[in-house]
Design a protein around this motif. Structure first.
Motif, PDB file in Angstrom:
ATOM      1  N   GLN A 271      20.541 -60.382 -13.998  1.00  0.00           N
ATOM      2  CA  GLN A 271      20.113 -59.219 -14.771  1.00  0.00           C
ATOM      3  C   GLN A 271      21.129 -58.998 -15.885  1.00  0.00           C
ATOM      4  N   LYS A 272      20.773 -58.157 -16.836  1.00  0.00           N
ATOM      5  CA  LYS A 272      21.714 -57.754 -17.874  1.00  0.00           C
ATOM      6  C   LYS A 272      21.656 -56.237 -18.004  1.00  0.00           C
ATOM      7  N   GLU A 273      22.766 -55.682 -18.483  1.00  0.00           N
ATOM      8  CA  GLU A 273      22.864 -54.235 -18.614  1.00  0.00           C
ATOM      9  C   GLU A 273      23.488 -53.883 -19.950  1.00  0.00           C
ATOM     10  N   CYS A 274      23.002 -52.804 -20.554  1.00  0.00           N
ATOM     11  CA  CYS A 274      23.564 -52.338 -21.823  1.00  0.00           C
ATOM     12  C   CYS A 274      24.988 -51.858 -21.601  1.00  0.00           C
ATOM     13  N   SER A 275      25.899 -52.262 -22.494  1.00  0.00           N
ATOM     14  CA  SER A 275      27.311 -51.884 -22.371  1.00  0.00           C
ATOM     15  C   SER A 275      27.579 -50.452 -22.799  1.00  0.00           C
ATOM     16  N   ASN A 276      26.589 -49.811 -23.405  1.00  0.00           N
ATOM     17  CA  ASN A 276      26.714 -48.418 -23.812  1.00  0.00           C
ATOM     18  C   ASN A 276      26.579 -47.522 -22.578  1.00  0.00           C
ATOM     19  N   HIS A 277      27.648 -46.811 -22.220  1.00  0.00           N
ATOM     20  CA  HIS A 277      27.644 -46.033 -20.981  1.00  0.00           C
ATOM     21  C   HIS A 277      26.632 -44.906 -21.006  1.00  0.00           C
ATOM     22  N   SER A 278      26.216 -44.471 -22.182  1.00  0.00           N
ATOM     23  CA  SER A 278      25.194 -43.430 -22.248  1.00  0.00           C
ATOM     24  C   SER A 278      23.782 -44.005 -22.191  1.00  0.00           C
TER      25      SER A 278
END
Length: 468
Positions: A271-278
């Motif tokens: 999977q991949k995840e956005c690095s933007n914590h918001s």
């Protein structure tokens, strides 16, 4: 739905038989040991997909119950040996380990990070085996496959160890980190976890790999080169297709589609995840469904085949097209057939499906969903923006083309190409051209090879008793 498509498709229920066969031990290439000399194996005669005893039988019923969804409980069921589909039956993905299992993606990834921090290699379990890719081409060895008897293909995947992967990256001045590796699967029997890595940015590895008769080989060439009697090589091909699909997806999903920030791999690269914590948007591997259909005129015992401008001379195949949002598979078959040829359908019967990681470069992995479609109208009106031509072909003409085209020679030609590449010999080659030349110009048309679901659809119809 396209104008004129007034009926609703009907899908006949079917069953599938899955023959579970785990492959023998997977070889791992040690770059620090001498390479044994390669000896060419005798290749068994390619199993004919178009024989009269073919297991690929579909129910052919001209009956249609009108514009309703209904179930043909009395229709004969079809039995599909999924091993015969290229890129299907991946042997290291037969089951998903539980999260606490040491072979699960997350557990393996934590073990991987620990292993990379070790300054001296330790003989710990499980064994990590890595398959390098370069621009979608897997690393291949021609030091002999692992198939049984004379059916063995002449190639195997070029698995390397974690230490050797570190060494390869060091040649280019790069460092191996855990995020560069993508989890492919595991084997409890082999006490091994399998990973893929993209080395497209490393430009000076050819000499090191060439000394061990290792080479990056285009996946379509491997597809044609595989001996279909060799179930072990079929499993290797499925692993390579899975690896390419995942790495291509990583390449095309580097940024978040919601906020535009960079994405980072999670779940061992699955999977991949956005690095933007918001934002933290989760992204999953992309699969693009494609319907592929053999349109049949039961009254005149003909099938509708089409040509695209990119095809080699005399090549014909089934109609196909991508699904659209909010559309069922059956509706996609009806719409694509109407749009491309103007043919209206009265019945659609599901056949089987095939993963297809060798499609367009912008689509990491397509899923080909095969159907038999029965024509209600017969007049062809070709959309020249989509197709070069489409024509009805008699069963006898199609049968003659399948009989005269020497698919075994095409397989041997591609296998020789793979061997030459592993030995450092380069020459011009296109899979389509080589396959097309093998019939000596005797066949009235050239059809896709046994590696394609289009071939399965066509040959199943050809050898089905007329009227069924």
């Amino acid at each position: 739905m396209a104008n004129g498509a007034r009926t609703i498709a009907t899908v006949s229920k079917s069953t599938s038989r899955l023959l579970l066969r785990l492959p023998p031990s997977t070889p791992i290439i040690n770059l620090h040991e001498p390479t044994p000399s390669f000896s060419t194996r005798n290749r068994a005669t390619l199993l004919s997909i178009v024989s009269s005893t073919s297991p690929f039988r579909a129910p052919f019923s001209p009956s249609f119950n009108g514009a309703t969804f209904c179930s043909f409980s009395s229709a004969p069921s079809m039995s599909i040996n999924l091993q015969s589909h290229a890129f299907a039956r991946n042997p290291i993905r037969s089951k998903t380990p539980k999260p606490e299992d040491p072979f699960s993606p997350n557990s393996s990834f934590e073990s991987l990070k620990t292993r990379l921090l070790e300054k001296t290699p330790l003989l710990s379990s499980p064994d990590f085996r890595i398959l390098p890719f370069r621009k979608g081409w897997p690393l291949v060895s021609c030091n002999g496959g692992k198939g049984n008897d004379d059916s063995a293909s002449n190639w195997s995947l070029g698995w390397i160890s974690l230490a050797d992967c570190k060494s390869l990256l060091a040649i280019s001045g790069s460092q191996l980190t855990a995020d560069l590796l993508v989890y492919l699967g595991s084997s409890v029997e082999e006490d091994a976890v399998y990973w893929a890595i993209d080395l497209s940015g490393e430009d000076n590895l050819a000499a090191e790999l060439g000394q061990k008769q290792l080479s990056f080989v285009e996946l379509r060439t491997l597809m044609v080169a595989t001996n279909w009697l060799d179930t072990w090589a079929m499993g290797q091909l499925a692993i390579a297709g899975h690896g390419r699909a995942l790495l291509d997806w990583h390449r095309t999903s580097r940024f978040c589609g919601h906020c535009g920030e960079r994405t980072v791999p999670v779940e061992a690269g699955l999977q991949k995840e956005c690095s933007n914590h918001s934002c933290k948007l989760r992204i999953f591997p992309r699969v693009d469904p494609v319907v592929i259909m053999l349109v049949i005129d039961t009254e005149n015992d003909r099938a509708l085949l089409s040509r695209q401008s990119r095809y080699v001379p005399r090549k014909w195949s089934c109609l196909a097209g991508f699904m659209e949002p909010g559309e069922s598979l059956e509706e996609a078959v009806i719409r694509e057939t109407m749009e491309e040829t103007g043919i209206e359908l009265e019945e659609v019967v599901y056949y089987s499906s095939q993963p297809w990681p060798v499609g367009r470069s912008t689509m990491p992995c397509q899923l080909m969903v095969g159907f038999f479609a029965y024509a209600k109208s017969l007049d062809i009106n070709v959309d020249k923006r989509e197709l070069e031509d489409a024509q009805w072909h008699s069963r006898e003409d199609v049968k003659r083309a399948l009989t005269l085209t020497q698919y075994e020679k095409a397989q041997q030609t591609a296998a020789a190409k793979v061997e030459e590449m592993c030995k450092g010999v380069e020459r011009g080659h296109t899979q389509s051209t080589d396959s097309n030349s093998e019939d000596g110009g005797l066949a009235p048309m050239f059809l896709p090879g046994p590696y394609a679901i289009a071939h399965k659809l066509i040959s199943s119809w050809v050898y089905q008793e007329k009227g069924k």
